[in-house]
Design an enzyme around this catalytic site. Structure first.
Site, short mmCIF file in Angstrom:
data_model
loop_
_atom_site.label_atom_id
_atom_site.label_comp_id
_atom_site.label_asym_id
_atom_site.label_seq_id
_atom_site.Cartn_x
_atom_site.Cartn_y
_atom_site.Cartn_z
N CYS A 70 0.84 -1.09 0.12
CA CYS A 70 -0.10 0.12 -0.10
C CYS A 70 0.97 1.23 -0.14
CB CYS A 70 -0.69 -0.07 1.08
SG CYS A 70 -0.21 0.30 2.73
N CYS A 120 3.00 1.70 2.98
CA CYS A 120 4.19 0.80 3.18
C CYS A 120 5.50 1.15 2.49
CB CYS A 120 3.65 -0.57 2.63
SG CYS A 120 2.52 -1.54 3.89
N ASP A 134 19.25 14.25 -32.44
CA ASP A 134 17.95 14.31 -31.92
C ASP A 134 18.02 14.34 -30.61
OD1 ASP A 134 16.52 14.41 -34.52
OD2 ASP A 134 16.45 12.36 -34.64
N ASP A 174 15.21 9.62 -33.44
CA ASP A 174 16.01 8.42 -33.52
C ASP A 174 17.49 8.69 -33.57
OD1 ASP A 174 15.88 9.03 -36.15
OD2 ASP A 174 16.95 7.17 -36.48
N ASP A 227 10.78 13.89 -36.08
CA ASP A 227 11.89 13.65 -36.84
C ASP A 227 11.93 13.11 -38.27
OD1 ASP A 227 14.67 13.93 -37.88
OD2 ASP A 227 15.05 11.72 -37.37
#
Length: 763
Positions: A47, A50, A637, A633, A449
């Site tokens: 939780c 915790c 970039d 990529d 791109d």
């Protein structure tokens, strides 16, 4: 149902069996810069309270730079400098916080002990509840005083041992929490059950007319039903990590220099070792193929079921299954550095993220525990002072203790985050930054791109025929040192070459430079590769083509053909339809950028954009109040990916770009972009729905309990139901979707698109 599992539910090493520093380091993986990450099983983490307690305790240990608890996997990832790893300190800190821990691999072996103990407790509570209820029916039917007292004593003899056994999942963590000087949600649950049994025992000893042993054990029975269902559902939510763990081999057969073989743990496999994989086994490490004519099933990596034949020199990644073997390979990356290891690290980052909504729930849950006890105490005092009597005041306070447990509130955001990470993994989309999912749901602008993202370049074969002998080999020798799509296209167009350049350097946004036989060669943008005189001598139509130069003089120019990336048209059309106004920023020449923009119906585009220009464009959008998603990529970039609010990169992107991106998609199909946006938006919507459900539940349940309209048994059912509803609502994200306006066909589970084989691998 409680948020916290019993600390005895999972057998982990205690004080005497703690792993030493060497064992801890062996179980860790290297993060670079002298840092390591260690995963420790903490089965009590269930939780928000915790999670907060564990992270606070571990984070206070000297040397620890970060500690993140994985809710679904019940483990904490500790990041610290290798030289500062202190096994005793971290385990002592967890002990003091009320949590016992162990190495994750030790804790994961064998059947699930948590579920087993829950089932045992549930069976004991169910047996006791059924028998005590039968005795209670006889009392309610009008038994005389002597018979009633006898049945009360028989009920006590059944209920008290049953409560001691079945209540352990609540009592043990509550006791640990109190010893550590804090409150968790098991404290009010335990207090309520103990008070109910104590009140019933008092009635039995004094010959009272009412005893509540039936309510006590039935209360536990319903609490355990809720906890067991919640545990099973949350285990299902975290199944993605377990699937990756089952896919990853634990060891490899290493071939020694003398030809002998030995099974070696994956953690001990080093680069350049020779590994042998038999037919039907999974490849344990990333490597370069040595043997010929071997076929492998890459479905775990690519999603494609058809086997692929590999040739010597091809790369293969961990997780692939050998169909026709044996396969011999030279290891390049193993363990946490392999493809599957990288996938696991990204999935862990997604599941342990603390987005803003989750942090809000954590803060609310942190103050809720003491508030629960204050409300219950005030209810008891109020009813007693109002003349309701000790019995009514106590039962009402017990109901308040149970019904006000904020399990639903604590689970509202984390459980959705876990399910969303698994959902994205199903579509071969990985989160490097867990907070990226929340940000992605709010973007209103997309920057794209071109080369390698919207298009895949190939070298025009007609241009190759005009190259001088050896020129292509030199270009390929340089190109193989880059992950840029243009460089990869040039490298793929040339046969293997023995040429090995010296002092190779890649210049972001410009190209690659190396020295061969004392001469400086450059491959890249003509205005960078060539001298000013050579560049001025180029015809205008050649100034956009990659050039190879030798000491500044033109050696070759490569005409490229842009092949559209699969799904690019549909993905861009969906982004336009969503009002995200995609913008194309490319370093290519104006003619090619204009052609791509026209084909994709993009109104906004910029050619010859430098890395600095892309950053400026993103900052301009952000300055106008927009939240920007950047997709790229190349090495050039990476700065723009880091500057955007959230970023995505394909798996074949450069290492720098993948690291800068918050999201990595393994699919060749650009449909991954609208799919990720669809999942992010639905996840945000479900989190808000869960918050709404939790708030409505508390707004209705708490006044009813304070007013005395909710019995302890009703409170247990209502509290358990609220948590189950929140978890079930989150699991809606994992359901197969029909074609939607956001993600289109890419959001359907039955679609299978071509996928890249690995993070930069070539098969």
């Amino acid at each position: 149902m409680s948020c916290c599992a019993a600390s005895a539910s999972l057998s982990v090493p205690g004080q005497a069996q703690r792993p030493d520093r060497r064992e801890l380091l062996d179980a860790s993986h290297d993060l670079g810069d002298g840092l390591v990450a260690t995963r420790l099983a903490v089965p009590d983490a269930h939780c928000a309270a915790c999670i907060s307690a564990i992270e606070k305790a571990v984070g206070a240990v000297d040397g620890v730079t970060d500690a993140r608890v994985n809710l679904a996997g019940r483990f904490v990832t500790v990041k610290w400098p290798r030289d500062a790893v202190d096994a005793d300190a971290v385990f002592t800190a967890l002990d003091h916080a009320g949590y016992r821990a162990g190495l994750l691999d030790e804790a994961e072996s064998g059947p699930d002990p948590v579920l087993r103990r829950l089932f045992i407790a549930l069976a004991v509570a169910g047996f006791a509840a059924g028998n005590v209820m039968l005795l209670s029916v006889s009392i309610w039917s009008g038994a005389d005083d002597a018979t009633r007292d006898l049945f009360h004593w028989i009920s006590a003899a059944i209920a008290i041992p049953a409560v001691a056994v079945a209540g352990r999942p609540f009592f043990a963590p509550a006791l640990h929490a109190l010893k550590a000087g804090r409150l968790n949600m098991d404290v009010p649950i335990s207090l309520a059950v103990i008070l109910a049994v104590g009140l019933s025992l008092h009635e039995t000893l004094t010959g009272g007319a009412h005893a509540y042993f039936d309510a006590s054990v039935t209360l536990l029975f319903f609490l355990l039903i809720g906890r067991t269902l919640d545990y099973v559902m949350r285990s299902r939510a975290g199944a993605a990590l377990k699937t990756l763990d089952r896919t990853t081999p634990r060891g490899a057969v290493v071939v020694a220099a003398d030809g002998t073989t030995a099974w070696t743990p994956v953690s001990e496999v080093a680069a350049d070792m020779t590994v042998l994989v038999a037919s039907g086994d999974r490849v344990p490490v990333d490597g370069t193929v040595v043997s010929r004519g071997v076929r492998v099933d890459l479905s775990v990596v690519t999603g494609e079921s058809d086997a692929v034949e590999l040739a010597p020199g091809d790369t293969v990644v961990a997780g692939a299954m050998v169909v026709d073997g044996p396969l011999k390979l030279t290891a390049t990356r193993a363990g946490h550095a392999s493809f599957l290891g990288e996938m696991r690290s990204m999935l862990e980052a997604a599941e342990t993220a603390r987005p803003a909504l989750s942090r809000l729930a954590d803060r609310m849950a942190a103050v809720y525990a003491p508030a629960v006890h204050l409300i219950a105490a005030a209810t008891f005092v109020g009813w007693w002072a109002a003349g309701g009597g000790l019995h009514h005041a106590l039962t009402t306070a017990i109901a308040v203790l149970i019904i006000t447990c904020p399990c639903a509130l604590g689970l509202a955001a984390p459980i959705v985050q876990v399910v969303a990470a698994g959902r994205l993994l199903k579509h071969r989309i990985l989160l490097r930054d867990g907070g990226a999912l929340e940000t992605l749901a709010t973007v209103d602008r997309v920057v794209l791109d071109k080369t390698g993202t919207l298009t895949t370049p190939t070298v025009d074969p007609r241009a190759l025929e005009q190259l001088a002998d050896g020129t292509l080999s030199v270009a390929a020798a340089l190109a193989r040192h880059s992950r840029h799509p243009v460089a990869q296209a040039i490298a793929a167009a040339a046969p293997a070459t023995p040429i090995a350049p010296d002092r190779v350097t890649e210049h972001a946004g410009h190209g690659i430079e190396g020295v061969i036989d004392g001469r400086t060669w450059r491959l890249g943008r003509p205005d960078w590769a060539l001298s000013a005189e050579a560049f001025d001598a180029l015809s205008v139509d050649r100034r956009g083509a990659p050039a190879l130069s030798c000491d500044g003089a033109l050696a070759a120019a490569f005409d490229l053909l842009d092949r559209p990336r699969p799904g690019a048209d549909g993905a861009v059309a969906t982004l336009i339809r969503l009002g995200l106004a995609p913008t194309l920023l490319s370093g290519d020449g104006e003619a090619k950028v204009a052609e791509t923009a026209a084909r994709l119906n993009l109104e906004s585009w910029t050619a010859r954009a430098t890395p600095a220009g892309k950053i400026a464009a993103i900052h301009a959008l952000q300055g106008d109040g927009h939240r920007v998603l950047m997709i790229g990529d190349g090495l050039n970039d990476a700065p723009a990916l880091a500057a955007a609010d959230v970023s995505m990169a394909p798996s074949a992107a450069s290492d720098v770009s993948r690291t800068a991106a918050g999201i990595v998609f393994l699919s060749e199909d650009m449909g991954a972009i609208p799919t990720a946006i669809a999942v992010a938006r639905k996840a945000r919507r479900l989190i808000l729905e869960n918050f709404g459900l939790a708030i409505v539940y508390n707004a209705i349940a708490i006044p009813l309990a304070i007013a005395g309209y909710a019995t302890p048994l009703f409170a247990a059912i209502a509290m358990s139901a609220s948590s189950i509803v929140v978890v079930a609502n989150a699991l809606r994200l994992a359901l197969p979707e029909r074609r939607s306006g956001v993600a289109g066909s890419a959001a359907r589970d039955d679609i299978r698109t071509p996928l890249t084989p690995a993070l930069g691998a070539r098969v």
